[in-house]
Design a protein around this motif. Structure first.
Motif, PDB file in Angstrom:
ATOM      1  N   THR A  92       0.910  -0.946  -0.160  1.00 58.80           N
ATOM      2  CA  THR A  92      -0.027  -0.082   0.349  1.00 58.80           C
ATOM      3  C   THR A  92       0.998   0.784  -0.218  1.00 58.80           C
ATOM      4  O   THR A  92       0.362   1.865  -0.744  1.00 58.80           O
ATOM      5  CB  THR A  92      -1.103   0.237   1.484  1.00 58.80           C
ATOM      6  N   GLY A  93       2.198   1.272   0.703  1.00 54.30           N
ATOM      7  CA  GLY A  93       3.223   1.997   0.737  1.00 54.30           C
ATOM      8  C   GLY A  93       2.269   2.944   2.120  1.00 54.30           C
ATOM      9  O   GLY A  93       2.001   2.338   2.894  1.00 54.30           O
ATOM     10  N   SER A 141       9.846   8.216   2.131  1.00 56.13           N
ATOM     11  CA  SER A 141       8.361   8.144   1.156  1.00 56.13           C
ATOM     12  C   SER A 141       7.922   9.676   0.983  1.00 56.13           C
ATOM     13  O   SER A 141       7.497   9.683  -0.097  1.00 56.13           O
ATOM     14  CB  SER A 141       7.006   7.638   2.435  1.00 56.13           C
ATOM     15  N   GLN A 187      11.082   9.830  -1.723  1.00 55.34           N
ATOM     16  CA  GLN A 187      10.065   9.967  -3.192  1.00 55.34           C
ATOM     17  C   GLN A 187       9.227  10.303  -3.594  1.00 55.34           C
ATOM     18  O   GLN A 187       9.192  10.711  -5.000  1.00 55.34           O
ATOM     19  CB  GLN A 187       9.315   8.255  -3.062  1.00 55.34           C
ATOM     20  N   GLU A 218       9.997   7.907  -8.880  1.00 59.62           N
ATOM     21  CA  GLU A 218       9.277   6.237  -9.279  1.00 59.62           C
ATOM     22  C   GLU A 218       8.625   5.312  -8.897  1.00 59.62           C
ATOM     23  O   GLU A 218       8.455   4.894  -8.908  1.00 59.62           O
ATOM     24  CB  GLU A 218       9.597   5.634 -10.713  1.00 59.62           C
ATOM     25  N   ILE A 257       4.597   5.626  -3.571  1.00 56.31           N
ATOM     26  CA  ILE A 257       3.448   5.565  -4.161  1.00 56.31           C
ATOM     27  C   ILE A 257       2.069   6.755  -3.296  1.00 56.31           C
ATOM     28  O   ILE A 257       2.507   6.988  -1.986  1.00 56.31           O
ATOM     29  CB  ILE A 257       3.102   4.619  -2.846  1.00 56.31           C
ATOM     30  N   ASP A 294      -0.756   7.083  -3.535  1.00 55.14           N
ATOM     31  CA  ASP A 294      -2.134   6.693  -3.042  1.00 55.14           C
ATOM     32  C   ASP A 294      -2.206   5.789  -1.881  1.00 55.14           C
ATOM     33  O   ASP A 294      -3.540   4.635  -1.975  1.00 55.14           O
ATOM     34  CB  ASP A 294      -2.784   7.020  -4.912  1.00 55.14           C
ATOM     35  N   ALA A 295      -1.410   6.174  -1.110  1.00 49.53           N
ATOM     36  CA  ALA A 295      -1.627   5.004  -0.009  1.00 49.53           C
ATOM     37  C   ALA A 295      -2.479   5.107   0.616  1.00 49.53           C
ATOM     38  O   ALA A 295      -3.280   4.078   0.690  1.00 49.53           O
ATOM     39  CB  ALA A 295      -0.388   5.307   0.429  1.00 49.53           C
ATOM     40  N   ARG A 355      -5.569   3.198  -1.236  1.00 43.62           N
ATOM     41  CA  ARG A 355      -5.242   1.396  -0.846  1.00 43.62           C
ATOM     42  C   ARG A 355      -5.606   0.957  -0.262  1.00 43.62           C
ATOM     43  O   ARG A 355      -6.026   0.375   0.623  1.00 43.62           O
ATOM     44  CB  ARG A 355      -3.085   0.947  -1.264  1.00 43.62           C
TER      45      ARG A 355
END
Length: 370
Positions: free
Chosen positions: A165-166, A281, A284, A352, A355, A357-358, A361
Motif C-alpha cells: 500500500t505504501g 516516503s 520519494q 518512480e 506510492i 495513493d497509499a 489503498r
C-alpha cells in the motif's frame, strides 16, 4: 463502522495511524475511532491533539543487554504483558470494534493479539523495508498485511495475505511545488541542500555536516537549509569555529527545527537525512535525490534496510554512520550536484518508487476486510 487503532512508541508508528484514521473519517464521517497506546508515550499527547479518542495500557519493550537494570526491566516487561492483555480485553469488550488496525511498536502486540482472540479481524501496516518483531508476530493472525515497500515481503513467512500500500504521505507534501517553494523561501537557482536529523537532532550528522555548511558559507556554491534539532544548539558555534558566521551568509538557513518541511523539501535538490520510513516516503513523493545516513540505534537495523531499498534502485546514496566523515559527505553531495544528468536520474528513480495513493489503498483494504 468502529475501528480500533493500536501503535505507538515513536512518531514513525503514530503518524501513519493518524493519517489512516484521518482519511477514514474524511471518507466515512460517521466512523467511530479509538486509539490504544502506551501510558506516558508520545501517542498520549499526539492522538488527542489530532481529535481522536484515546485509551492507554501500560507496556514496555524488551532490552537486549544483560545488565542488572536491563534484566530488571525485562522482568517487569513480562509482567506488563499479562496486565496489558487484560487491560486490552476490557477496552475491546467495551468499544466492540468491527476491525483492529496495528501500525507497529510493542504497544500494538498485546492489543491486536487480544483482539484476534476475541474474534475481531485485524490488519497491520508495516512502514519499514525490514519488518519489526511485532509485525512478524501479528502477521500470522492478520486478515491482511499491508507493506510500505515490496522488499519487506521477503522477510515475512510465505502464505500471508500481503498487499503493498505504501506509507501514508501528507497532502501538503504531495502538492508542494519547487518554483513556488523557492520563491516562498527567498531562494535563487543555485543548488539547494536540505539536511536534518530529526526533531531532537543527530549529533553525528551535525558534526559531519559542519564542514560542508562552512564551505558553502565561504564560496556561496550551494544554498543550505539545515535543522540541528533540540539537542544541537551548539551547532552554529561549531560552524563558526570552522570560519563561517552563519548570520552573515544569506545562502545559509540554519535553524533548530523545520516546521515547513513540505516547502523546504520541494525546494531542495539533494536531501541529507536519516532513513526513517515516513521521511523516505516523503522524499520519494517529491522525487528528491538523497544521501542517507541510517541510524544504527534502531530495532533490527531497519533504517539500513529502508535506505538500501532506495540505493538498490539508484535513487539514493548511503553512508553508514561508522563510515561517516566530513570529506565523504561532501564528496557524495558534490557528485550528485555537479552532474545534472546524475541528479535527474536519482530524482526520477525516487519518484518512480513513490506510492502517492497509499491512503486510498489502505482505505480499500479496510473496506474489503469489513
Amino acid at each position: 463502522m468502529k475501528i480500533l487503532f493500536a501503535g505507538g512508541g515513536t512518531a514513525g508508528h503514530i503518524n501513519p495511524a493518524l493519517a489512516i484514521a484521518g482519511y477514514v473519517k474524511s471518507r466515512c464521517p460517521h466512523a467511530e475511532i479509538l486509539f490504544v497506546g502506551n501510558k506516558g508515550g508520545m501517542e498520549e499527547r499526539l492522538v488527542p491533539n489530532a481529535g481522536f479518542d484515546f485509551q492507554s495500557i501500560v507496556i514496555s519493550g524488551f532490552k537486549r543487554s544483560f545488565g542488572v537494570k536491563a534484566i530488571g526491566h525485562n522482568i517487569a516487561t513480562v509482567k506488563r504483558m499479562f496486565t496489558s492483555s487484560n487491560a486490552s480485553k476490557k477496552i475491546i469488550a467495551d468499544f466492540k470494534p468491527d476491525l483492529a488496525v496495528g501500525t507497529g511498536g510493542y504497544v500494538s502486540g498485546p492489543v491486536l493479539r487480544t483482539a484476534a482472540k476475541m474474534g475481531v479481524p485485524i490488519i497491520i501496516h508495516e512502514q519499514n523495508a525490514y519488518p519489526g518483531i511485532t509485525t512478524k508476530m501479528l502477521s500470522k493472525l492478520a486478515k491482511k498485511v499491508m507493506l510500505a515497500v515490496p522488499d519487506a515481503e521477503k522477510h515475512l513467512d510465505k502464505g500471508l495475505n500481503i498487499v503493498v500500500t505504501g506509507n501514508p504521505v501528507r497532502q501538503e507534501i504531495l502538492s508542494a511545488e519547487r518554483s513556488s517553494a523557492r520563491q516562498m523561501l527567498g531562494l535563487d537557482e543555485r543548488p539547494v541542500v536540505l539536511s536534518f536529523g530529526g526533531s531532537l537532532g543527530a549529533r553525528k550528522i551535525n558534526e559531519n555536516l559542519a564542514d560542508l555548511i562552512a564551505r558553502s558559507g565561504k564560496d556561496g556554491k550551494y544554498q543550505h537549509i539545515h535543522a540541528y534539532g533540540q539537542y544541537g544548539k551548539w551547532f552554529p558555534n561549531l560552524v563558526k569555529e570552522k570560519g563561517t558566521e552563519i548570520s552573515k551568509c544569506r545562502n545559509l538557513d540554519i535553524r533548530e527545527y523545520i516546521d515547513n518541511m513540505a516547502t523546504c523539501l520541494a525546494a531542495a535538490d539533494v536531501v541529507i537525512s536519516r532513513a526513517g520510513a515516513i521521511t523516505l516516503s516523503e522524499i520519494q513523493a517529491q522525487g528528491k535525490a538523497a544521501v542517507l545516513i541510517p541510524s544504527p540505534n534502531v530495532a533490527e537495523n531497519h533504517q539500513y534496510h529502508n535506505a538500501m531499498a532506495l540505493v538498490n534502485k539508484k535513487a539514493a546514496e548511503i553512508i553508514e554512520e561508522a563510515d561517516l566523515t566530513p570529506s565523504l559527505l561532501i564528496e557524495k553531495v558534490d557528485k550528485l550536484l555537479e552532474s545534472r544528468e546524475t541528479l535527474e536520474r536519482y530524482s526520477r528513480n525516487a519518484r518512480e518508487m513513490a506510492i502517492v495513493d497509499a491512503n486510498e489503498r489502505i482505505y480499500n483494504v479496510i473496506k474489503e476486510v469489513l
